[in-house]
Write a protein that holds these residues in place. Structure first.
Motif, PDB file in Angstrom:
ATOM      1  N   GLU A  65     -40.475  30.640  22.025  1.00 39.20           N
ATOM      2  CA  GLU A  65     -41.207  30.258  20.816  1.00 39.20           C
ATOM      3  C   GLU A  65     -40.603  29.017  20.170  1.00 39.20           C
ATOM      4  O   GLU A  65     -41.161  28.440  19.257  1.00 39.20           O
ATOM      5  CB  GLU A  65     -41.218  31.422  19.808  1.00 39.20           C
ATOM      6  CG  GLU A  65     -39.875  31.719  19.182  1.00 39.20           C
ATOM      7  CD  GLU A  65     -39.035  32.665  20.045  1.00 39.20           C
ATOM      8  OE1 GLU A  65     -38.000  33.141  19.544  1.00 39.20           O
ATOM      9  OE2 GLU A  65     -39.435  32.918  21.190  1.00 39.20           O
ATOM     10  N   TYR A  66     -39.452  28.608  20.675  1.00 42.28           N
ATOM     11  CA  TYR A  66     -38.782  27.403  20.220  1.00 42.28           C
ATOM     12  C   TYR A  66     -38.346  26.618  21.458  1.00 42.28           C
ATOM     13  O   TYR A  66     -38.504  27.069  22.598  1.00 42.28           O
ATOM     14  CB  TYR A  66     -37.564  27.747  19.347  1.00 42.28           C
ATOM     15  CG  TYR A  66     -36.601  28.688  20.036  1.00 42.28           C
ATOM     16  CD1 TYR A  66     -35.637  28.208  20.921  1.00 42.28           C
ATOM     17  CD2 TYR A  66     -36.668  30.055  19.817  1.00 42.28           C
ATOM     18  CE1 TYR A  66     -34.775  29.061  21.563  1.00 42.28           C
ATOM     19  CE2 TYR A  66     -35.797  30.923  20.462  1.00 42.28           C
ATOM     20  CZ  TYR A  66     -34.846  30.416  21.327  1.00 42.28           C
ATOM     21  OH  TYR A  66     -34.000  31.253  21.972  1.00 42.28           O
ATOM     22  N   VAL A  67     -37.791  25.430  21.243  1.00 42.32           N
ATOM     23  CA  VAL A  67     -37.250  24.618  22.338  1.00 42.32           C
ATOM     24  C   VAL A  67     -35.752  24.477  22.116  1.00 42.32           C
ATOM     25  O   VAL A  67     -35.316  24.130  21.014  1.00 42.32           O
ATOM     26  CB  VAL A  67     -37.894  23.217  22.387  1.00 42.32           C
ATOM     27  CG1 VAL A  67     -37.243  22.372  23.469  1.00 42.32           C
ATOM     28  CG2 VAL A  67     -39.391  23.329  22.620  1.00 42.32           C
ATOM     29  N   VAL A 107     -29.389  21.885  20.947  1.00 41.14           N
ATOM     30  CA  VAL A 107     -30.326  21.692  19.840  1.00 41.14           C
ATOM     31  C   VAL A 107     -31.465  22.705  19.974  1.00 41.14           C
ATOM     32  O   VAL A 107     -32.149  22.738  20.994  1.00 41.14           O
ATOM     33  CB  VAL A 107     -30.912  20.260  19.842  1.00 41.14           C
ATOM     34  CG1 VAL A 107     -31.847  20.081  18.646  1.00 41.14           C
ATOM     35  CG2 VAL A 107     -29.806  19.224  19.813  1.00 41.14           C
ATOM     36  N   THR A 108     -31.642  23.501  18.956  1.00 38.05           N
ATOM     37  CA  THR A 108     -32.747  24.455  18.919  1.00 38.05           C
ATOM     38  C   THR A 108     -33.715  24.017  17.830  1.00 38.05           C
ATOM     39  O   THR A 108     -33.322  23.834  16.680  1.00 38.05           O
ATOM     40  CB  THR A 108     -32.248  25.878  18.607  1.00 38.05           C
ATOM     41  OG1 THR A 108     -31.255  26.242  19.571  1.00 38.05           O
ATOM     42  CG2 THR A 108     -33.393  26.871  18.659  1.00 38.05           C
ATOM     43  N   CYS A 109     -34.975  23.823  18.199  1.00 41.85           N
ATOM     44  CA  CYS A 109     -35.942  23.355  17.218  1.00 41.85           C
ATOM     45  C   CYS A 109     -37.341  23.884  17.539  1.00 41.85           C
ATOM     46  O   CYS A 109     -37.603  24.366  18.642  1.00 41.85           O
ATOM     47  CB  CYS A 109     -35.961  21.826  17.153  1.00 41.85           C
ATOM     48  SG  CYS A 109     -36.534  21.009  18.650  1.00 41.85           S
ATOM     49  N   ILE A 110     -38.210  23.788  16.556  1.00 42.33           N
ATOM     50  CA  ILE A 110     -39.631  24.089  16.702  1.00 42.33           C
ATOM     51  C   ILE A 110     -40.392  22.789  16.468  1.00 42.33           C
ATOM     52  O   ILE A 110     -40.109  22.060  15.517  1.00 42.33           O
ATOM     53  CB  ILE A 110     -40.081  25.145  15.679  1.00 42.33           C
ATOM     54  CG1 ILE A 110     -39.369  26.474  15.942  1.00 42.33           C
ATOM     55  CG2 ILE A 110     -41.588  25.346  15.734  1.00 42.33           C
ATOM     56  CD1 ILE A 110     -39.654  27.533  14.894  1.00 42.33           C
ATOM     57  N   VAL A 111     -41.318  22.481  17.361  1.00 41.36           N
ATOM     58  CA  VAL A 111     -42.134  21.278  17.208  1.00 41.36           C
ATOM     59  C   VAL A 111     -43.523  21.708  16.745  1.00 41.36           C
ATOM     60  O   VAL A 111     -44.220  22.451  17.434  1.00 41.36           O
ATOM     61  CB  VAL A 111     -42.223  20.484  18.526  1.00 41.36           C
ATOM     62  CG1 VAL A 111     -43.070  19.233  18.329  1.00 41.36           C
ATOM     63  CG2 VAL A 111     -40.838  20.127  19.042  1.00 41.36           C
ATOM     64  N   ASP A 112     -43.936  21.232  15.561  1.00 43.60           N
ATOM     65  CA  ASP A 112     -45.220  21.661  15.021  1.00 43.60           C
ATOM     66  C   ASP A 112     -46.371  20.874  15.634  1.00 43.60           C
ATOM     67  O   ASP A 112     -46.174  20.025  16.523  1.00 43.60           O
ATOM     68  CB  ASP A 112     -45.220  21.544  13.482  1.00 43.60           C
ATOM     69  CG  ASP A 112     -45.089  20.100  13.007  1.00 43.60           C
ATOM     70  OD1 ASP A 112     -44.691  19.903  11.845  1.00 43.60           O
ATOM     71  OD2 ASP A 112     -45.390  19.162  13.792  1.00 43.60           O
TER      72      ASP A 112
END
Length: 216
Positions: A110-112, A133-138
């Motif tokens: 659910e994240y990258v 780096v853990t992030c969510i791309v909207d």
């Protein structure tokens, strides 16, 4: 071994040019290389490096997991396939010089979570500082950072660890942020990299590295 084969392919097909990283005479092989090879392999390596007056990069022989099986035959073929003509000042190397960072591992749920090699030991040992780096791309493509962490990494499992610097003015501490104008991450890592090489010798190296991440 694939890594060693790639080393010879790079040498014979690309003739990569780089600065001579060693203080020895141009064609002299560092003494520590002899410890990793048998007599026949070392003699063939001596024959090979005579073709490169500028010296070269022997750092692949520092790998803890190096497999030298078949090295004599591969060096023989490499010598036979060297292009003819002058190679004045030519050196061989497998060290990357590209400062643009790309992930060596990506996890998509659910994240990258991307992992980048931010810094590598200057003497070519398998000791690195990585950034996770853990992030969510909207839907607009703008990433929201959930977590980032700098840590030590060795792909051949030599003992290695990283201690971030924490006793500095905040402006000089490690930082990491997204820049919408350039659509990239800009970061700075500062700390100390510790590791033990394959011969049991301990090393300590201060790390102060600016970097940019354009592909996340």
């Amino acid at each position: 071994m694939k890594k060693l084969t790639a080393f010879l392919i790079l040498v014979t097909s690309a003739c990569i040019f780089s600065l001579n990283l060693f203080s020895q005479e141009p064609t002299q092989i560092p003494d520590w290389v002899r410890k990793r090879l048998n007599a026949g392999q070392y003699a063939k390596l001596e024959e090979f490096v005579k073709n490169f007056p500028g010296g070269g990069d022997y750092n692949i022989f520092k790998r803890r997991d190096l497999d030298t099986t078949g090295l004599y035959a591969r060096l023989s073929r490499a010598i036979e396939n060297l292009p003819s003509g002058s190679r004045a000042g030519a050196t061989f190397s497998i060290l990357p010089h590209n400062k643009i960072k790309f992930p060596y591992k990506t996890e998509r749920v659910e994240y990258v979570r991307n992992s980048y090699i931010i810094y590598s030991n200057i003497d070519g040992y398998d000791a690195h500082v990585t950034l996770d780096v853990t992030c969510i791309v909207d839907e607009t493509g703008i990433p929201e950072i959930l977590k980032w962490e700098a840590r030590a990494k060795s792909f051949s499992n030599i003992p290695v660890w990283f201690e971030p610097k924490t006793d500095l003015d905040p402006v000089y501490l490690s930082r990491f942020k997204f820049e919408p104008q350039s659509n990239s991450f800009e970061g700075y890592i500062v700390g100390t990299l510790y590791f033990t090489d394959p011969y049991g010798e301990e090393h300590k190296e201060f790390v102060s590295e600016n970097f940019s991440i354009e592909n996340y």
